[in-house]
Write an enzyme that holds these catalytic residues in place. Structure first.
Site, short mmCIF file in Angstrom:
data_model
loop_
_atom_site.label_atom_id
_atom_site.label_comp_id
_atom_site.label_asym_id
_atom_site.label_seq_id
_atom_site.Cartn_x
_atom_site.Cartn_y
_atom_site.Cartn_z
N ASP A 280 -1.18 -1.00 5.00
CA ASP A 280 -1.65 0.37 5.23
C ASP A 280 -1.02 0.96 6.48
O ASP A 280 -0.58 2.13 6.48
CB ASP A 280 -3.18 0.36 5.35
N GLU B 67 1.87 3.96 -4.03
CA GLU B 67 1.38 2.58 -4.14
C GLU B 67 2.33 1.74 -5.01
O GLU B 67 2.64 0.58 -4.66
CB GLU B 67 -0.03 2.59 -4.73
N GLU C 62 -4.65 33.35 -23.77
CA GLU C 62 -4.90 33.02 -25.17
C GLU C 62 -3.60 33.02 -25.96
O GLU C 62 -2.59 33.60 -25.54
CB GLU C 62 -5.90 34.03 -25.76
N HIS D 30 -14.65 33.38 -21.84
CA HIS D 30 -15.05 34.71 -21.38
C HIS D 30 -16.24 35.24 -22.18
O HIS D 30 -16.54 34.78 -23.29
CB HIS D 30 -13.87 35.69 -21.52
N ASP E 17 -5.19 -2.87 -2.39
CA ASP E 17 -6.51 -2.25 -2.50
C ASP E 17 -6.55 -1.14 -3.54
O ASP E 17 -7.53 -0.42 -3.64
CB ASP E 17 -6.99 -1.72 -1.14
N ASP F 6 0.85 -1.19 0.00
CA ASP F 6 0.00 0.00 0.00
C ASP F 6 0.88 1.24 0.00
O ASP F 6 2.08 1.17 0.30
CB ASP F 6 -0.92 0.00 1.23
#
Length: 411
Positions: A124, A50, A290, A214, A75, A9
């Site tokens: 865990d 993980e 932009e 906008h 898990d 974990d």
């Protein structure tokens, strides 16, 4: 041949945030704990932690017996499905970790199984001990660990409450994604892969970007190029009315938790009007500005075609081409927008954020989410004050949920 069970974990307090992993190697025949691994790894995401836990567990098992068969239980459906080959690995941070994990043992010696979180208490707890140690500026110590004892206590309490036995006691769990059921069986099974377009069940809430172009400026109805290199016009009266309507619509929905705006005047004004309605502050992100259209700023498409025909032809054919006069190419815009996207996904994981920006950044975000080619930018229509939405999941996948919605402007 020996058989090991590896339970692993990882966790992150902030995602990304201070992170750590835990892994335990168990003798499948006796249930005896053979090795524990845990480490604080600094700032990282849950998924990275993980994977690091998986790698540590596999290496610990390899040190014990490189010829053993290994059954991995985690898990994290993301890690299990990706390592099983049922889900693609798209996120660049995950690919090298998955490759590293796959190299520890020959693939034929390793199987993978998803388990509920409550059946992964040992790993865990190790991960949390590692994070606690890191917070104190210390390294995790196996001698000081109480993870195995606490996991055993939790298992005993669960058994006393009449819960089904864990997989270490001989039961495997099948999770059927489409059916929404969990079935206990006596043989190992795997999680069924979700249909294309569905998010994994345990990925947590995505970062959802609601994309608002906008409101109108005086240049909008005339369809003039208006990028970041021009006059930076403010909203017109019509544009301000559009922003008010957007604010009212979003207030009724009640889902927006933060607002981020391009630095240009028309977006900041639009964002300010909406923010006042929602009671939120506005954060400015430079990456959402932009495209700079160079010498084409303020001109119509027809005027550009008349004055700069060769440059326009090249621009339409190649995303690397720049507008006349040192403007910004769409390829450069995409690189900038992608960097801003990644930054905002990390900052607003699991939250719904309104991004107030422009035509090209919004089309670019949609294009990247769909994996569409650069020329698709010319095949999308995006109205002033329209709303679009994209959800970004922890495995790097994205889902376009809305595009160019203007229903709030009618009536």
């Amino acid at each position: 041949m020996r058989e090991f069970i590896v339970e692993a974990d990882g966790g992150s307090r902030g995602n990304p945030g201070p992170a750590g992993y835990g892994a335990v190697v168990i003798d499948a025949a006796t249930g005896e704990t053979l090795a524990e691994r845990a480490e604080y790894i600094g700032v990282a995401t849950n998924n990275v932690a993980e994977y690091r836990g998986l790698i540590a567990g596999l290496r610990a098992a390899h040190e014990l017996d490189p010829t053993a068969t290994v059954h991995v239980r985690m898990d994290s459906k993301l890690v299990i499905e990706q390592m099983s080959g049922r889900w693609k690995i798209k996120h660049p941070d995950m690919k090298p970790l998955a490759f590293e994990a796959a190299r520890v043992f020959p693939p034929a010696q390793v199987t993978y199984e998803w388990i509920p979180r409550e059946q992964n208490k040992h790993a865990d707890r190790l991960a949390n001990e590692a994070m606690d140690a890191g917070k104190r500026g210390e390294r995790w110590s196996a001698a000081d660990s109480t993870a195995e004892l606490e996991a055993a206590d939790a298992k005993a309490a669960s058994a006393a409450g009449g819960h089904a036995p864990t997989a270490a006691e001989g039961t495997r769990t099948t999770v059927a994604e489409g059916a929404g059921t969990t079935v206990a069986e006596g043989t190992r099974t795997t999680a069924a892969a979700p249909s294309s377009g569905w998010a994994p069940a345990d990925m947590g809430a995505p970062a959802t970007f609601v994309l608002l172009r906008h409101g109108e400026t005086p240049l909008t109805p005339q369809k003039r190029f208006s990028g970041s290199g021009g006059t930076d016009p403010a909203l017109s009266a019509a544009g301000r009315e559009q922003a008010e309507r957007v604010g009212a619509a979003l207030a009724r929905r009640g889902t927006v938790q933060a607002i981020v705006s391009s630095p240009l005047a028309r977006t900041r004004e639009t964002a300010g009007i909406v923010a006042a309605r929602l009671g939120l502050d506005v954060t400015v992100e430079e990456g959402l500005r932009e495209t700079d259209f160079g010498a084409w700023e303020g001109l119509t498409f027809g005027e550009v075609r008349e004055r700069y025909p060769d440059d326009l032809t090249a621009w339409l054919a190649d995303s690397e081409a720049r507008p006349t006069g040192g403007g910004e190419s769409f390829a450069a815009t995409a690189e900038r927008v992608a960097a801003a996207r990644d930054k905002l996904i990390a900052a607003y994981a699991g939250r719904t954020v309104l991004l107030v920006t422009h035509v090209t950044p919004i089309k670019t975000l949609v294009r990247l989410a769909l994996g569409a080619p650069p020329e698709s930018l010319f095949r999308m229509e995006l109205s002033a004050a329209s709303l679009s939405a994209i959800a970004y999941y922890a495995d790097g996948n994205a889902s376009v949920r809305l595009f160019n919605d203007t229903s709030h402007l009618r009536g």
